[in-house]
Design a protein around this motif. Sequence first.
Motif, PDB file in Angstrom:
ATOM      1  N   ASN A  62       0.820  -1.209   0.000  1.00  0.00           N
ATOM      2  CA  ASN A  62       0.000   0.000   0.000  1.00  0.00           C
ATOM      3  C   ASN A  62       0.860   1.268   0.000  1.00  0.00           C
ATOM      4  O   ASN A  62       0.538   2.242  -0.678  1.00  0.00           O
ATOM      5  N   SER A  63       1.958   1.250   0.745  1.00  0.00           N
ATOM      6  CA  SER A  63       2.855   2.414   0.765  1.00  0.00           C
ATOM      7  C   SER A  63       3.536   2.592  -0.584  1.00  0.00           C
ATOM      8  O   SER A  63       3.673   3.712  -1.083  1.00  0.00           O
ATOM      9  N   GLY A  64       3.967   1.489  -1.184  1.00  0.00           N
ATOM     10  CA  GLY A  64       4.633   1.563  -2.479  1.00  0.00           C
ATOM     11  C   GLY A  64       3.728   2.054  -3.591  1.00  0.00           C
ATOM     12  O   GLY A  64       4.173   2.713  -4.536  1.00  0.00           O
ATOM     13  N   GLY A  65       2.436   1.753  -3.482  1.00  0.00           N
ATOM     14  CA  GLY A  65       1.509   2.159  -4.525  1.00  0.00           C
ATOM     15  C   GLY A  65       1.101   3.614  -4.475  1.00  0.00           C
ATOM     16  O   GLY A  65       0.474   4.124  -5.414  1.00  0.00           O
ATOM     17  N   ALA A  66       1.456   4.312  -3.382  1.00  0.00           N
ATOM     18  CA  ALA A  66       0.949   5.673  -3.174  1.00  0.00           C
ATOM     19  C   ALA A  66       1.772   6.754  -3.842  1.00  0.00           C
ATOM     20  O   ALA A  66       1.283   7.868  -4.025  1.00  0.00           O
ATOM     21  N   TRP A  67       3.025   6.467  -4.198  1.00  0.00           N
ATOM     22  CA  TRP A  67       3.915   7.555  -4.623  1.00  0.00           C
ATOM     23  C   TRP A  67       4.196   7.584  -6.128  1.00  0.00           C
ATOM     24  O   TRP A  67       4.952   8.421  -6.591  1.00  0.00           O
ATOM     25  N   VAL A 108      -2.915  15.490 -10.249  1.00  0.00           N
ATOM     26  CA  VAL A 108      -1.490  15.385  -9.932  1.00  0.00           C
ATOM     27  C   VAL A 108      -0.746  15.044 -11.219  1.00  0.00           C
ATOM     28  O   VAL A 108      -1.319  14.499 -12.157  1.00  0.00           O
ATOM     29  N   THR A 109       0.543  15.376 -11.244  1.00  0.00           N
ATOM     30  CA  THR A 109       1.381  15.026 -12.388  1.00  0.00           C
ATOM     31  C   THR A 109       2.564  14.185 -11.910  1.00  0.00           C
ATOM     32  O   THR A 109       2.842  14.103 -10.706  1.00  0.00           O
ATOM     33  N   THR A 110       3.269  13.598 -12.839  1.00  0.00           N
ATOM     34  CA  THR A 110       4.231  12.541 -12.519  1.00  0.00           C
ATOM     35  C   THR A 110       5.383  12.991 -11.636  1.00  0.00           C
ATOM     36  O   THR A 110       5.600  12.449 -10.546  1.00  0.00           O
ATOM     37  N   VAL A 111       6.152  13.962 -12.087  1.00  0.00           N
ATOM     38  CA  VAL A 111       7.390  14.328 -11.383  1.00  0.00           C
ATOM     39  C   VAL A 111       7.120  14.853  -9.971  1.00  0.00           C
ATOM     40  O   VAL A 111       7.759  14.401  -9.006  1.00  0.00           O
ATOM     41  N   PRO A 112       6.190  15.799  -9.765  1.00  0.00           N
ATOM     42  CA  PRO A 112       5.920  16.250  -8.390  1.00  0.00           C
ATOM     43  C   PRO A 112       5.424  15.119  -7.489  1.00  0.00           C
ATOM     44  O   PRO A 112       5.751  15.091  -6.297  1.00  0.00           O
ATOM     45  N   LEU A 113       4.644  14.192  -8.046  1.00  0.00           N
ATOM     46  CA  LEU A 113       4.138  13.086  -7.243  1.00  0.00           C
ATOM     47  C   LEU A 113       5.292  12.208  -6.759  1.00  0.00           C
ATOM     48  O   LEU A 113       5.372  11.863  -5.565  1.00  0.00           O
ATOM     49  N   LEU A 114       6.186  11.844  -7.680  1.00  0.00           N
ATOM     50  CA  LEU A 114       7.347  11.036  -7.318  1.00  0.00           C
ATOM     51  C   LEU A 114       8.229  11.770  -6.302  1.00  0.00           C
ATOM     52  O   LEU A 114       8.680  11.189  -5.305  1.00  0.00           O
ATOM     53  N   ASN A 129      -4.133  25.129  -2.083  1.00  0.00           N
ATOM     54  CA  ASN A 129      -3.983  23.713  -1.743  1.00  0.00           C
ATOM     55  C   ASN A 129      -4.615  22.801  -2.792  1.00  0.00           C
ATOM     56  O   ASN A 129      -4.231  21.627  -2.912  1.00  0.00           O
ATOM     57  N   PHE A 130      -5.586  23.339  -3.551  1.00  0.00           N
ATOM     58  CA  PHE A 130      -6.337  22.527  -4.507  1.00  0.00           C
ATOM     59  C   PHE A 130      -5.857  22.719  -5.944  1.00  0.00           C
ATOM     60  O   PHE A 130      -6.445  22.181  -6.872  1.00  0.00           O
ATOM     61  N   ALA A 131      -4.794  23.481  -6.127  1.00  0.00           N
ATOM     62  CA  ALA A 131      -4.201  23.623  -7.458  1.00  0.00           C
ATOM     63  C   ALA A 131      -3.607  22.288  -7.889  1.00  0.00           C
ATOM     64  O   ALA A 131      -3.423  21.371  -7.081  1.00  0.00           O
ATOM     65  N   GLN A 132      -3.304  22.155  -9.173  1.00  0.00           N
ATOM     66  CA  GLN A 132      -2.675  20.925  -9.648  1.00  0.00           C
ATOM     67  C   GLN A 132      -1.382  20.685  -8.862  1.00  0.00           C
ATOM     68  O   GLN A 132      -0.578  21.585  -8.684  1.00  0.00           O
ATOM     69  N   ASP A 133      -1.220  19.455  -8.379  1.00  0.00           N
ATOM     70  CA  ASP A 133      -0.075  19.064  -7.549  1.00  0.00           C
ATOM     71  C   ASP A 133      -0.051  19.810  -6.221  1.00  0.00           C
ATOM     72  O   ASP A 133       0.992  19.888  -5.557  1.00  0.00           O
ATOM     73  N   GLY A 134      -1.195  20.325  -5.813  1.00  0.00           N
ATOM     74  CA  GLY A 134      -1.279  21.022  -4.535  1.00  0.00           C
ATOM     75  C   GLY A 134      -1.276  20.054  -3.369  1.00  0.00           C
ATOM     76  O   GLY A 134      -1.375  18.830  -3.520  1.00  0.00           O
ATOM     77  N   ILE A 135      -1.195  20.599  -2.167  1.00  0.00           N
ATOM     78  CA  ILE A 135      -1.130  19.797  -0.951  1.00  0.00           C
ATOM     79  C   ILE A 135      -2.321  18.856  -0.831  1.00  0.00           C
ATOM     80  O   ILE A 135      -2.173  17.693  -0.443  1.00  0.00           O
ATOM     81  N   PHE A 136      -3.500  19.354  -1.174  1.00  0.00           N
ATOM     82  CA  PHE A 136      -4.698  18.528  -0.999  1.00  0.00           C
ATOM     83  C   PHE A 136      -4.624  17.263  -1.837  1.00  0.00           C
ATOM     84  O   PHE A 136      -4.872  16.159  -1.339  1.00  0.00           O
TER      85      PHE A 136
END
Length: 474
Positions: free
Chosen positions: A180-185, A202-208, A404-411
């Motif tokens: 579950n932890s591995g699947g989240a990032w 969300v987008t790829t690089v900020p998520l990783l 917080n709700f922008a793309q790749d935002g905290i939310f």
Amino acid sequence: MVSLMIIAFVVGYICIAVEHDIGINKAATAILLGMTLWILYMFSGEGVIIGENLEKFEHFIAANPEFSALDKAKQAVKFVANYQIVEYLGDYTQIILYLMGAMTIVELIDVHGGFSVITDRITTSDKRRLLWILAFMTFFMSAVLDNLTTAIVMTMLLRKLVGDKKERWLFASVIIIAANSGGAWTPTGDVTTIMLWISENVTTVPLLRDLFLPSLVSMLVPLAIVSKMLGSGAAQKPEAAVKKSSREPMSLRERTAILIVGISAFVCVPIFKALTGLPPFAGVLLALGLIWILVEIIYNGKKNIAPAEQLRIQNIIGRIDITTILFFIGILMAVAALQSAGVLKTVSEFLDKNVSNAYIINTIIGMLSAIVDNVPLVAGAMGAYSVPTADAIANAQNAAYLANFAQDGIFWQTLAYCAGVGGSMLIIGSAAGVIVMGLEKITFMWYAKNITFLAFLGYISGILVYAAQNAIFG
């Protein structure tokens, strides 16, 4: 009628949560619930349909002048039938096609023994070392594949390595947490993250970049504690060696080729999206076509295997979990009906007024995901909140909160983390937990007594790490 929709959703949700007790598959309940809510919405009246969707309704009538002569009630019906339900289904089809393609690729790798190319290389018998190896393998495999498939592969491997039942339960519990932890990032590691990624929340690089360390910490905290609980020494081997699967008609070289092509396909999907601008499902279907052709070429050279015994796609398509696909369709359409009726907007306004903290909202969502399925929770959050433009944020009175709700935002990032990792707190809280529970016959109470608090510590630790990252780096 809107109140009836809410009641129907709650009842349906309860039936989904207790599917094993009532003996009704959650996919059947979800499909029935989704269509029932759209029927109720259709009969909610033009006041609700038009009032909650005024801008889209006016655009629809302007684009279809042949409906302008109809009365408002009939216009509302045309709007729902010809636009709203079709629009939502079209959006969700991207997710469904991605999942179907990904599930088929994983099944092709699995039935041909591709994963054994990796797992057969584990030779250590030291309990603690073995636990750490399995945890990290699960963490990174889940990031590339998905937590359910990874949990199955690693649990089957565990049976070959650990014979003692209670020790194996501790190992299996760590596998659930690591999956579950591995699947989240990563964008492709969990269904809920896939949903957020495809919808471009969300987008790829900020998520990783932003979720790797929190996800890793959420695994390391319980892993370190369980490692102490195991003690030192060698793991007790199973009394009888597990026979090699008879479903591996290919050589090691051929299985390795299928594994490399399959894993490379998943890794390259985000790159494909970035280079072409096409949605992720196109990349997955392209990858499916490539690995399909590879398997066909290999079997064409094996004249000694009868057609009925060949594991081509047409022979294994029945193994694909279609009920899971139907569940997603049903629950996403149910959430879409609530969104159309303005229910999710009301919920978001309540949270904004009474909570106004992205961390708290998502921490609660994550804890709820240990009890109920995380797919409708994330779908509900996506329906309740939209991604604001830069201009909207700049002109808002509560600009800091809205950011917080922008793309790749905290939310959105914490939603991906919390929904993925939170399910580890109960063994029924994730698909990985449920499948391992079935394979190893782990009891609910044993997991709750021995693992739940450890998983909670990891969950909270990851959130704190993310908050610290954000405070330091912004």
